[in-house]
Motif scaffolding. Structure first.
Motif, PDB file in Angstrom:
ATOM      1  N   TRP A  79       0.818  -1.206   0.000  1.00  0.00           N
ATOM      2  CA  TRP A  79       0.000   0.000   0.000  1.00  0.00           C
ATOM      3  C   TRP A  79       0.854   1.258   0.000  1.00  0.00           C
ATOM      4  CZ3 TRP A  79      -4.609   0.248  -1.703  1.00  0.00           C
ATOM      5  CH2 TRP A  79      -5.445  -0.862  -1.611  1.00  0.00           C
ATOM      6  N   PHE A  80       2.066   1.168   0.582  1.00  0.00           N
ATOM      7  CA  PHE A  80       2.971   2.320   0.521  1.00  0.00           C
ATOM      8  C   PHE A  80       3.369   2.589  -0.929  1.00  0.00           C
ATOM      9  CE2 PHE A  80       7.376   3.778   0.156  1.00  0.00           C
ATOM     10  CZ  PHE A  80       7.274   5.012   0.768  1.00  0.00           C
ATOM     11  N   LEU A  81       3.733   1.515  -1.665  1.00  0.00           N
ATOM     12  CA  LEU A  81       4.097   1.678  -3.070  1.00  0.00           C
ATOM     13  C   LEU A  81       2.908   2.176  -3.890  1.00  0.00           C
ATOM     14  CD1 LEU A  81       6.336  -1.452  -3.803  1.00  0.00           C
ATOM     15  CD2 LEU A  81       7.040   0.940  -3.779  1.00  0.00           C
ATOM     16  N   THR A  82       1.729   1.646  -3.590  1.00  0.00           N
ATOM     17  CA  THR A  82       0.530   2.085  -4.317  1.00  0.00           C
ATOM     18  C   THR A  82       0.302   3.578  -4.118  1.00  0.00           C
ATOM     19  OG1 THR A  82      -0.507  -0.098  -4.104  1.00  0.00           O
ATOM     20  CG2 THR A  82      -1.955   1.786  -4.554  1.00  0.00           C
ATOM     21  N   ALA A 117       0.783   6.433  -7.028  1.00  0.00           N
ATOM     22  CA  ALA A 117      -0.438   7.161  -7.371  1.00  0.00           C
ATOM     23  C   ALA A 117      -0.219   8.668  -7.214  1.00  0.00           C
ATOM     24  CB  ALA A 117      -1.597   6.696  -6.484  1.00  0.00           C
ATOM     25  N   LEU A 118       0.386   9.087  -6.112  1.00  0.00           N
ATOM     26  CA  LEU A 118       0.661  10.516  -5.916  1.00  0.00           C
ATOM     27  C   LEU A 118       1.697  11.013  -6.917  1.00  0.00           C
ATOM     28  CD1 LEU A 118       0.737  10.634  -1.999  1.00  0.00           C
ATOM     29  CD2 LEU A 118      -1.087  11.429  -3.523  1.00  0.00           C
ATOM     30  N   SER A 124      -9.905   5.645  -6.787  1.00  0.00           N
ATOM     31  CA  SER A 124     -10.207   4.459  -6.000  1.00  0.00           C
ATOM     32  C   SER A 124      -9.021   3.517  -6.144  1.00  0.00           C
ATOM     33  CB  SER A 124     -11.495   3.798  -6.497  1.00  0.00           C
ATOM     34  OG  SER A 124     -11.753   2.598  -5.796  1.00  0.00           O
ATOM     35  N   TRP A 125      -7.993   3.762  -5.346  1.00  0.00           N
ATOM     36  CA  TRP A 125      -6.713   3.097  -5.547  1.00  0.00           C
ATOM     37  C   TRP A 125      -6.797   1.591  -5.359  1.00  0.00           C
ATOM     38  CZ3 TRP A 125      -3.119   6.793  -2.262  1.00  0.00           C
ATOM     39  CH2 TRP A 125      -3.139   8.073  -2.852  1.00  0.00           C
ATOM     40  N   GLN A 126      -6.131   0.885  -6.268  1.00  0.00           N
ATOM     41  CA  GLN A 126      -5.996  -0.563  -6.211  1.00  0.00           C
ATOM     42  C   GLN A 126      -4.514  -0.908  -6.079  1.00  0.00           C
ATOM     43  OE1 GLN A 126      -8.742  -2.533  -6.126  1.00  0.00           O
ATOM     44  NE2 GLN A 126      -9.919  -0.605  -6.202  1.00  0.00           N
ATOM     45  N   ALA A 142       8.437   4.904 -12.883  1.00  0.00           N
ATOM     46  CA  ALA A 142       9.227   6.014 -12.344  1.00  0.00           C
ATOM     47  C   ALA A 142       9.864   6.821 -13.470  1.00  0.00           C
ATOM     48  CB  ALA A 142      10.298   5.488 -11.393  1.00  0.00           C
ATOM     49  N   ALA A 143      10.391   6.136 -14.478  1.00  0.00           N
ATOM     50  CA  ALA A 143      11.008   6.831 -15.606  1.00  0.00           C
ATOM     51  C   ALA A 143       9.970   7.603 -16.415  1.00  0.00           C
ATOM     52  CB  ALA A 143      11.744   5.826 -16.498  1.00  0.00           C
ATOM     53  N   VAL A 144       8.790   7.019 -16.613  1.00  0.00           N
ATOM     54  CA  VAL A 144       7.721   7.702 -17.352  1.00  0.00           C
ATOM     55  C   VAL A 144       7.288   8.967 -16.623  1.00  0.00           C
ATOM     56  CG1 VAL A 144       5.309   7.536 -18.076  1.00  0.00           C
ATOM     57  CG2 VAL A 144       6.872   5.641 -18.522  1.00  0.00           C
TER      58      VAL A 144
END
Length: 249
Positions: free
Chosen positions: A2-5, A9-10, A180-182, A195-197
């Motif tokens: 969830w931290f990575l999500t 997302a942010l 609505s984060w998954q 990350a590169a994108v």
């Protein structure tokens, strides 16, 4: 997970805001920049239709680059055409159901990653080996090529080497669109790719990559060669002329 999500997302929202606002502001500047002179590159078209044909030949075929240097044109055209296919292929992650033509180009977009990498490698080698190009190159020029290569290579790895859970990733992308984060897949290649994108989106409005929208606002490309038939008067010059006439009267 969830931290990575939450982090990605942010990161995505930040990148989209900077990209849209930055590119929009630069286009606004292009529109507002006066063109006091008729400076179309010769031979120039004599009608607006001719200008449209000229812009099409530059944007789609890279006509001027073809005349200037065949090798640069080859690698540049391969990269841009492959990038277009790859971007269109990625629409499947944002839409549901997937449009028929997006589904149709999936095999072509998948292998276009190799053409994209080939074009980028050719452009990078040219920038390193050609002395006059190397002399005028800035660190940012290499950064753009490096980010694009990372995006291309990591994307190809996800397709042909270390497969990513496509359905889970699509759920993550659709969740970001609806707030609505998954959970995001934690594959290293995918995280590096994203990350590169996002970094590329952030630096895009402040880089030479702005030639993409900028070509449509270039006076040397978008002007009609009709200085004898029609007087060219920039808006600010027209205001000055009007003010002088008012003062004289």
């Amino acid at each position: 997970m969830w931290f990575l999500t939450g982090f990605f997302a942010l990161f995505f929202y930040l990148a989209v805001i900077i990209f849209v606002a930055g590119v929009g502001f630069k286009i606004y500047q292009y529109i507002r920049t006066p063109a006091p002179l008729k400076i179309p590159t010769m031979p120039a078209p004599l009608t607006r239709t001719g200008v449209g044909v000229r812009l099409f030949s530059e944007v789609v075929l890279f006509k001027s680059l073809f005349r200037a240097n065949k090798w640069i044109w080859l690698f540049g055209w391969i990269f841009h055409f492959a990038l277009l296919l790859v971007l269109l292929r990625h629409l499947r992650y944002f839409i549901d159901p997937v449009w028929w033509w997006v589904a149709l180009i999936q095999p072509f977009g998948k292998y276009a990653a190799f053409a994209m990498i080939l074009g980028l490698v050719g452009l990078l080698v040219r920038r390193i080996t050609v002395e006059r190009i190397r002399y005028i190159s800035n660190p940012s020029d290499y950064l753009m090529l490096a980010l694009l290569l990372i995006i291309g290579i990591s994307g190809a790895m996800m397709t042909f080497v270390a497969h990513t859970d496509i359905m889970q990733f699509k759920a993550f992308v659709r969740g970001m669109m609806t707030f609505s984060w998954q959970p995001i897949p934690t594959d290293p290649a995918l995280l590096l790719h994203l990350a590169a994108v996002f970094l590329l989106m952030i630096v895009f409005p402040y880089s030479k990559l702005l030639h993409a929208p900028g070509i449509f606002f270039s006076p040397s490309r978008n002007q009609v060669d009709n200085p004898r038939e029609k007087r060219h008067l920039a808006p600010w010059a027209a205001e000055m002329e009007k003010a002088e006439r008012s003062s004289d009267s």
